[in-house]
Write a protein that holds these residues in place. Structure first.
Motif, PDB file in Angstrom:
ATOM      1  N   PRO A   1     -10.883  -7.527 -20.230  1.00  0.00           N
ATOM      2  CA  PRO A   1      -9.789  -6.560 -20.261  1.00  0.00           C
ATOM      3  C   PRO A   1      -8.512  -7.247 -19.768  1.00  0.00           C
ATOM      4  O   PRO A   1      -8.552  -8.006 -18.788  1.00  0.00           O
ATOM      5  CB  PRO A   1     -10.241  -5.466 -19.284  1.00  0.00           C
ATOM      6  CG  PRO A   1     -11.727  -5.620 -19.210  1.00  0.00           C
ATOM      7  CD  PRO A   1     -11.996  -7.081 -19.373  1.00  0.00           C
TER       8      PRO A   1
ATOM      9  N   HIS B   1      -6.035  -6.492 -17.985  1.00  0.00           N
ATOM     10  CA  HIS B   1      -5.576  -6.297 -16.608  1.00  0.00           C
ATOM     11  C   HIS B   1      -6.405  -7.062 -15.579  1.00  0.00           C
ATOM     12  O   HIS B   1      -6.013  -7.147 -14.421  1.00  0.00           O
ATOM     13  CB  HIS B   1      -5.541  -4.810 -16.241  1.00  0.00           C
ATOM     14  CG  HIS B   1      -6.699  -4.011 -16.725  1.00  0.00           C
ATOM     15  ND1 HIS B   1      -6.765  -3.509 -17.994  1.00  0.00           N
ATOM     16  CD2 HIS B   1      -7.843  -3.605 -16.119  1.00  0.00           C
ATOM     17  CE1 HIS B   1      -7.894  -2.825 -18.153  1.00  0.00           C
ATOM     18  NE2 HIS B   1      -8.565  -2.874 -17.033  1.00  0.00           N
TER      19      HIS B   1
ATOM     20  N   LYS C   1     -11.600  -9.089 -11.158  1.00  0.00           N
ATOM     21  CA  LYS C   1     -11.782  -7.637 -11.254  1.00  0.00           C
ATOM     22  C   LYS C   1     -11.794  -7.096  -9.824  1.00  0.00           C
ATOM     23  O   LYS C   1     -12.831  -7.069  -9.156  1.00  0.00           O
ATOM     24  CB  LYS C   1     -13.081  -7.295 -11.982  1.00  0.00           C
ATOM     25  CG  LYS C   1     -13.331  -5.792 -12.115  1.00  0.00           C
ATOM     26  CD  LYS C   1     -14.679  -5.518 -12.767  1.00  0.00           C
ATOM     27  CE  LYS C   1     -14.981  -4.035 -12.802  1.00  0.00           C
ATOM     28  NZ  LYS C   1     -15.136  -3.447 -11.439  1.00  0.00           N
TER      29      LYS C   1
ATOM     30  N   SER D   1     -10.157  -4.031  -8.502  1.00  0.00           N
ATOM     31  CA  SER D   1      -9.641  -2.662  -8.352  1.00  0.00           C
ATOM     32  C   SER D   1      -8.206  -2.475  -8.833  1.00  0.00           C
ATOM     33  O   SER D   1      -7.563  -1.479  -8.488  1.00  0.00           O
ATOM     34  CB  SER D   1      -9.744  -2.178  -6.892  1.00  0.00           C
ATOM     35  OG  SER D   1     -11.079  -2.184  -6.448  1.00  0.00           O
ATOM     36  N   GLN D   2      -7.690  -3.393  -9.704  1.00  0.00           N
ATOM     37  CA  GLN D   2      -6.330  -3.201 -10.212  1.00  0.00           C
ATOM     38  C   GLN D   2      -6.202  -1.938 -11.057  1.00  0.00           C
ATOM     39  O   GLN D   2      -5.099  -1.413 -11.233  1.00  0.00           O
ATOM     40  CB  GLN D   2      -5.898  -4.401 -11.065  1.00  0.00           C
ATOM     41  CG  GLN D   2      -5.948  -5.748 -10.386  1.00  0.00           C
ATOM     42  CD  GLN D   2      -7.204  -6.504 -10.738  1.00  0.00           C
ATOM     43  OE1 GLN D   2      -8.307  -5.952 -10.679  1.00  0.00           O
ATOM     44  NE2 GLN D   2      -7.058  -7.771 -11.099  1.00  0.00           N
ATOM     45  N   ASN D   3      -7.323  -1.448 -11.591  1.00  0.00           N
ATOM     46  CA  ASN D   3      -7.280  -0.276 -12.487  1.00  0.00           C
ATOM     47  C   ASN D   3      -7.391   1.038 -11.724  1.00  0.00           C
ATOM     48  O   ASN D   3      -7.476   2.095 -12.343  1.00  0.00           O
ATOM     49  CB  ASN D   3      -8.417  -0.373 -13.510  1.00  0.00           C
ATOM     50  CG  ASN D   3      -9.788  -0.467 -12.859  1.00  0.00           C
ATOM     51  OD1 ASN D   3      -9.939  -1.082 -11.814  1.00  0.00           O
ATOM     52  ND2 ASN D   3     -10.790   0.131 -13.472  1.00  0.00           N
ATOM     53  N   ARG D   4      -7.360   0.991 -10.395  1.00  0.00           N
ATOM     54  CA  ARG D   4      -7.432   2.219  -9.604  1.00  0.00           C
ATOM     55  C   ARG D   4      -6.045   2.590  -9.069  1.00  0.00           C
ATOM     56  O   ARG D   4      -5.147   1.756  -9.013  1.00  0.00           O
ATOM     57  CB  ARG D   4      -8.391   2.043  -8.418  1.00  0.00           C
ATOM     58  CG  ARG D   4      -9.809   1.628  -8.782  1.00  0.00           C
ATOM     59  CD  ARG D   4     -10.491   2.566  -9.730  1.00  0.00           C
ATOM     60  NE  ARG D   4     -10.432   3.970  -9.294  1.00  0.00           N
ATOM     61  CZ  ARG D   4     -10.982   4.976  -9.958  1.00  0.00           C
ATOM     62  NH1 ARG D   4     -11.603   4.752 -11.118  1.00  0.00           N
ATOM     63  NH2 ARG D   4     -10.902   6.202  -9.490  1.00  0.00           N
TER      64      ARG D   4
ATOM     65  N   ARG E   1      -7.185   2.214  -4.105  1.00  0.00           N
ATOM     66  CA  ARG E   1      -7.206   0.809  -3.682  1.00  0.00           C
ATOM     67  C   ARG E   1      -7.117   0.686  -2.161  1.00  0.00           C
ATOM     68  O   ARG E   1      -7.782  -0.146  -1.556  1.00  0.00           O
ATOM     69  CB  ARG E   1      -6.080   0.036  -4.363  1.00  0.00           C
ATOM     70  CG  ARG E   1      -6.344  -0.251  -5.840  1.00  0.00           C
ATOM     71  CD  ARG E   1      -5.285  -1.119  -6.475  1.00  0.00           C
ATOM     72  NE  ARG E   1      -4.037  -0.396  -6.636  1.00  0.00           N
ATOM     73  CZ  ARG E   1      -2.966  -0.546  -5.856  1.00  0.00           C
ATOM     74  NH1 ARG E   1      -2.992  -1.409  -4.845  1.00  0.00           N
ATOM     75  NH2 ARG E   1      -1.863   0.137  -6.074  1.00  0.00           N
TER      76      ARG E   1
ATOM     77  N   LEU F   1      -2.077  -2.191 -11.692  1.00  0.00           N
ATOM     78  CA  LEU F   1      -1.681  -2.633 -13.022  1.00  0.00           C
ATOM     79  C   LEU F   1      -0.178  -2.415 -13.202  1.00  0.00           C
ATOM     80  O   LEU F   1       0.413  -1.522 -12.586  1.00  0.00           O
ATOM     81  CB  LEU F   1      -2.418  -1.836 -14.088  1.00  0.00           C
ATOM     82  CG  LEU F   1      -3.933  -1.972 -14.127  1.00  0.00           C
ATOM     83  CD1 LEU F   1      -4.510  -1.048 -15.178  1.00  0.00           C
ATOM     84  CD2 LEU F   1      -4.319  -3.409 -14.428  1.00  0.00           C
TER      85      LEU F   1
ATOM     86  N   ARG G   1      -0.485   1.899 -14.453  1.00  0.00           N
ATOM     87  CA  ARG G   1      -1.494   2.388 -15.383  1.00  0.00           C
ATOM     88  C   ARG G   1      -2.869   2.372 -14.745  1.00  0.00           C
ATOM     89  O   ARG G   1      -3.142   1.581 -13.854  1.00  0.00           O
ATOM     90  CB  ARG G   1      -1.530   1.524 -16.661  1.00  0.00           C
ATOM     91  CG  ARG G   1      -0.276   1.608 -17.494  1.00  0.00           C
ATOM     92  CD  ARG G   1      -0.443   0.777 -18.774  1.00  0.00           C
ATOM     93  NE  ARG G   1      -0.522  -0.645 -18.493  1.00  0.00           N
ATOM     94  CZ  ARG G   1      -1.582  -1.387 -18.710  1.00  0.00           C
ATOM     95  NH1 ARG G   1      -2.703  -0.838 -19.161  1.00  0.00           N
ATOM     96  NH2 ARG G   1      -1.583  -2.677 -18.449  1.00  0.00           N
ATOM     97  N   GLN G   2      -3.755   3.209 -15.245  1.00  0.00           N
ATOM     98  CA  GLN G   2      -5.169   3.158 -14.886  1.00  0.00           C
ATOM     99  C   GLN G   2      -5.962   3.080 -16.173  1.00  0.00           C
ATOM    100  O   GLN G   2      -5.536   3.529 -17.241  1.00  0.00           O
ATOM    101  CB  GLN G   2      -5.591   4.406 -14.100  1.00  0.00           C
ATOM    102  CG  GLN G   2      -4.986   4.507 -12.717  1.00  0.00           C
ATOM    103  CD  GLN G   2      -5.651   5.584 -11.900  1.00  0.00           C
ATOM    104  OE1 GLN G   2      -6.854   5.605 -11.761  1.00  0.00           O
ATOM    105  NE2 GLN G   2      -4.854   6.472 -11.370  1.00  0.00           N
ATOM    106  N   SER G   3      -7.176   2.480 -16.070  1.00  0.00           N
ATOM    107  CA  SER G   3      -8.053   2.423 -17.244  1.00  0.00           C
ATOM    108  C   SER G   3      -9.479   2.301 -16.770  1.00  0.00           C
ATOM    109  O   SER G   3      -9.729   2.073 -15.604  1.00  0.00           O
ATOM    110  CB  SER G   3      -7.690   1.223 -18.134  1.00  0.00           C
ATOM    111  OG  SER G   3      -7.899   0.015 -17.453  1.00  0.00           O
TER     112      SER G   3
END
Length: 218
Positions: A4, A6, A174, A176-179, A184, A212, A216-218
């Protein structure tokens, strides 16, 4: 490697730093007997080629150096910090409960063709370089020259060298950038409460990497 955008890390210096910090790589090759994987400590020579060159040695009794296809890439996996992440640390758990466990990790995968080197002088340089790096932080570093020369020469007969010029390298952080920021912060706090080195290191990565772009979150 599933990447991914991010979590992707393309900075070569960052990738190399993880290899140096976690030099025990998983060497994966394909031979007549199928896939073979062995954990091998590597020395990275960053100046030897554009992406760096990995140098190591195998026991002569280890058949991997003989049973591999030289026309195919070898893969070396360097595993950095890794920790389980409980959803109990997320602020989102208290808000709506729509959360699941995950795993945080940093990893580098290096690809290139493997070359076997059966030369005592090369092997002596390789084991000396590897030993010097690992002993450097000790109050009284051991070095290869501390052992009797005939003993070292005999040991060299039991190993073969391998060299992999990296032709493709991937990094994945990976952490926790998507939180959300609240999630976080909860992850970092929970990790630090665990009070072990791996968790504290991961907490620092979660803090350092942040969110991100654009929140953004994903």
């Amino acid at each position: 490697m599933y990447q991914p955008p991010h979590f992707r890390e393309d900075n070569l210096e960052v990738q190399h730093a993880l290899i140096r910090a976690h030099p025990l790589g998983l060497l994966v090759t394909l031979g007549g007997a199928g896939l073979v994987a062995n954990p091998i400590p590597f020395v990275l020579d960053a100046s030897a080629s554009p992406l760096g060159t990995l140098k190591a040695h195998l026991s002569r009794a280890n058949g991997q150096w003989q049973d591999f296809k030289p026309d195919l890439e070898a893969l070396v996996v360097f595993q950095g910090p890794e920790t389980y992440i409980t959803p109990s640390w997320y602020a989102a758990k208290r808000e709506h409960g729509k959360v699941v466990p995950t795993w945080n990790y940093a990893i580098v995968q290096a690809h290139g063709r493997m070359r076997v080197i059966d030369d005592p002088d090369w092997l002596l340089r390789q084991i000396t370089a590897m030993t010097d790096v690992q002993e450097a932080a000790r109050p009284e570093p051991w070095n290869v020259g501390d052992a009797p020369a005939p003993f070292v020469a005999a040991q060299l007969k039991g190993i073969v060298g391998i060299e992999i010029e990296i032709t493709r390298i991937e990094g994945k952080w990976k952490v926790s950038q998507n939180r959300s920021e609240a999630d976080r912060l909860g992850v970092a706090e929970g990790l630090r409460l665990a009070q072990d080195d791996a968790s504290r290191h991961m907490a620092d990565l979660v803090d350092a990497r942040g969110a991100l772009p654009g929140g953004r979150q994903s």
